[in-house]
Write a protein that holds these residues in place. Structure first.
Motif, PDB file in Angstrom:
ATOM      1  N   GLY A  39       0.810  -1.218   0.000  1.00 50.50           N
ATOM      2  CA  GLY A  39       0.000   0.000   0.000  1.00 50.50           C
ATOM      3  C   GLY A  39       0.838   1.260   0.000  1.00 50.50           C
ATOM      4  O   GLY A  39       0.502   2.242  -0.662  1.00 50.50           O
ATOM      5  N   ALA A  40       1.960   1.222   0.725  1.00 52.08           N
ATOM      6  CA  ALA A  40       2.822   2.400   0.793  1.00 52.08           C
ATOM      7  C   ALA A  40       3.389   2.729  -0.588  1.00 52.08           C
ATOM      8  O   ALA A  40       3.436   3.882  -0.999  1.00 52.08           O
ATOM      9  CB  ALA A  40       3.948   2.158   1.797  1.00 52.08           C
ATOM     10  N   LYS A  41       3.800   1.678  -1.311  1.00 52.11           N
ATOM     11  CA  LYS A  41       4.362   1.906  -2.653  1.00 52.11           C
ATOM     12  C   LYS A  41       3.291   2.390  -3.628  1.00 52.11           C
ATOM     13  O   LYS A  41       3.546   3.265  -4.456  1.00 52.11           O
ATOM     14  CB  LYS A  41       4.975   0.611  -3.185  1.00 52.11           C
ATOM     15  CG  LYS A  41       6.330   0.350  -2.602  1.00 52.11           C
ATOM     16  CD  LYS A  41       7.216  -0.407  -3.586  1.00 52.11           C
ATOM     17  CE  LYS A  41       8.613  -0.553  -3.033  1.00 52.11           C
ATOM     18  NZ  LYS A  41       9.023  -1.957  -2.955  1.00 52.11           N
ATOM     19  N   LEU A  42       2.099   1.810  -3.548  1.00 52.93           N
ATOM     20  CA  LEU A  42       1.017   2.234  -4.429  1.00 52.93           C
ATOM     21  C   LEU A  42       0.647   3.685  -4.134  1.00 52.93           C
ATOM     22  O   LEU A  42       0.385   4.477  -5.043  1.00 52.93           O
ATOM     23  CB  LEU A  42      -0.212   1.337  -4.237  1.00 52.93           C
ATOM     24  CG  LEU A  42      -0.094  -0.056  -4.847  1.00 52.93           C
ATOM     25  CD1 LEU A  42      -1.166  -0.986  -4.286  1.00 52.93           C
ATOM     26  CD2 LEU A  42      -0.209   0.016  -6.364  1.00 52.93           C
ATOM     27  N   TYR A  43       0.644   4.024  -2.864  1.00 48.18           N
ATOM     28  CA  TYR A  43       0.334   5.393  -2.470  1.00 48.18           C
ATOM     29  C   TYR A  43       1.397   6.341  -3.031  1.00 48.18           C
ATOM     30  O   TYR A  43       1.083   7.375  -3.623  1.00 48.18           O
ATOM     31  CB  TYR A  43       0.280   5.495  -0.934  1.00 48.18           C
ATOM     32  CG  TYR A  43       0.049   6.909  -0.452  1.00 48.18           C
ATOM     33  CD1 TYR A  43      -1.244   7.395  -0.295  1.00 48.18           C
ATOM     34  CD2 TYR A  43       1.127   7.761  -0.197  1.00 48.18           C
ATOM     35  CE1 TYR A  43      -1.461   8.709   0.107  1.00 48.18           C
ATOM     36  CE2 TYR A  43       0.916   9.064   0.205  1.00 48.18           C
ATOM     37  CZ  TYR A  43      -0.371   9.540   0.356  1.00 48.18           C
ATOM     38  OH  TYR A  43      -0.582  10.838   0.740  1.00 48.18           O
ATOM     39  N   GLU A  44       2.654   5.936  -2.851  1.00 46.65           N
ATOM     40  CA  GLU A  44       3.768   6.756  -3.329  1.00 46.65           C
ATOM     41  C   GLU A  44       3.652   7.001  -4.837  1.00 46.65           C
ATOM     42  O   GLU A  44       3.847   8.107  -5.320  1.00 46.65           O
ATOM     43  CB  GLU A  44       5.057   6.003  -3.016  1.00 46.65           C
ATOM     44  CG  GLU A  44       6.299   6.834  -2.992  1.00 46.65           C
ATOM     45  CD  GLU A  44       7.485   5.940  -2.684  1.00 46.65           C
ATOM     46  OE1 GLU A  44       7.536   5.395  -1.561  1.00 46.65           O
ATOM     47  OE2 GLU A  44       8.324   5.765  -3.580  1.00 46.65           O
ATOM     48  N   ALA A  45       3.296   5.956  -5.580  1.00 49.85           N
ATOM     49  CA  ALA A  45       3.236   6.064  -7.038  1.00 49.85           C
ATOM     50  C   ALA A  45       2.039   6.883  -7.514  1.00 49.85           C
ATOM     51  O   ALA A  45       2.125   7.588  -8.515  1.00 49.85           O
ATOM     52  CB  ALA A  45       3.195   4.666  -7.653  1.00 49.85           C
ATOM     53  N   ASN A  46       0.907   6.806  -6.819  1.00 50.85           N
ATOM     54  CA  ASN A  46      -0.331   7.377  -7.342  1.00 50.85           C
ATOM     55  C   ASN A  46      -0.853   8.595  -6.607  1.00 50.85           C
ATOM     56  O   ASN A  46      -1.659   9.349  -7.154  1.00 50.85           O
ATOM     57  CB  ASN A  46      -1.438   6.317  -7.325  1.00 50.85           C
ATOM     58  CG  ASN A  46      -1.119   5.145  -8.218  1.00 50.85           C
ATOM     59  OD1 ASN A  46      -1.074   5.290  -9.427  1.00 50.85           O
ATOM     60  ND2 ASN A  46      -0.855   3.997  -7.622  1.00 50.85           N
ATOM     61  N   CYS A  47      -0.446   8.800  -5.384  1.00 49.96           N
ATOM     62  CA  CYS A  47      -1.122   9.792  -4.552  1.00 49.96           C
ATOM     63  C   CYS A  47      -0.219  10.925  -4.070  1.00 49.96           C
ATOM     64  O   CYS A  47      -0.730  12.000  -3.748  1.00 49.96           O
ATOM     65  CB  CYS A  47      -1.738   9.116  -3.330  1.00 49.96           C
ATOM     66  SG  CYS A  47      -2.471   7.506  -3.686  1.00 49.96           S
TER      67      CYS A  47
END
Ligand code: HEC
Length: 107
Positions: free
Chosen positions: A35-43
């Protein structure tokens, strides 16, 4: 090893190969999307790494009071300037991982 075991091992290998397609799950020992990586990439472009950046009027996620169901819905549908991420964060597991991360940003 009997034939059945070999089959199961081969299937597992295939599954692991497919789930690593974005490269984002590499280096993680868990099957769960990061989740942290997805957040970093998209948010982070709007919300910043701690959710406080407020670019384009993005709400401060550390002060958000939305429950996880509402955050989930907002990620899929977007709101105002925030774009929908339904097709970008496409699996339920990935969305749930991002929701958990968003909630973990709260003070
Ligand atoms: C293009 C900039 C932008 C991006 C990228 C973006 N957001 Fe937003 N976000 C906003 C804006 C603007 C709002 C305020 C929307 C409104 O209410 O008009 C918002 C609101 C939110 C809220 C609601 C907070 C509250 O308490 O009302 C959540 C949760 C949220 N964003 C999570 C995310 C997540 C998770 C991502 C990445 C998947 C993301 N956002 C990506 C701009 C963005």
């Amino acid at each position: 090893m009997d034939v059945k075991t070999i089959f199961v091992v081969a299937l597992l290998g295939l599954f692991t190969a497919c789930s690593g397609d974005t490269g984002s799950s590499l280096g993680s020992s868990e099957d769960r999307p990061n989740g942290a990586k997805l957040y970093e990439a998209n948010c982070t472009a709007c919300h910043g790494p701690e959710g406080k950046a407020g670019v384009t009027g993005a709400k401060d996620l550390a002060n958000s009071e939305l429950d996880s169901a509402k955050v989930y819905k907002l990620i899929i549908e977007g709101q105002g300037v925030m774009p929908p991420f339904e097709y970008i964060i496409s699996s339920e597991q990935e969305r749930n991982a991002v929701v958990d991360h968003v909630i973990s940003l709260r003070d």
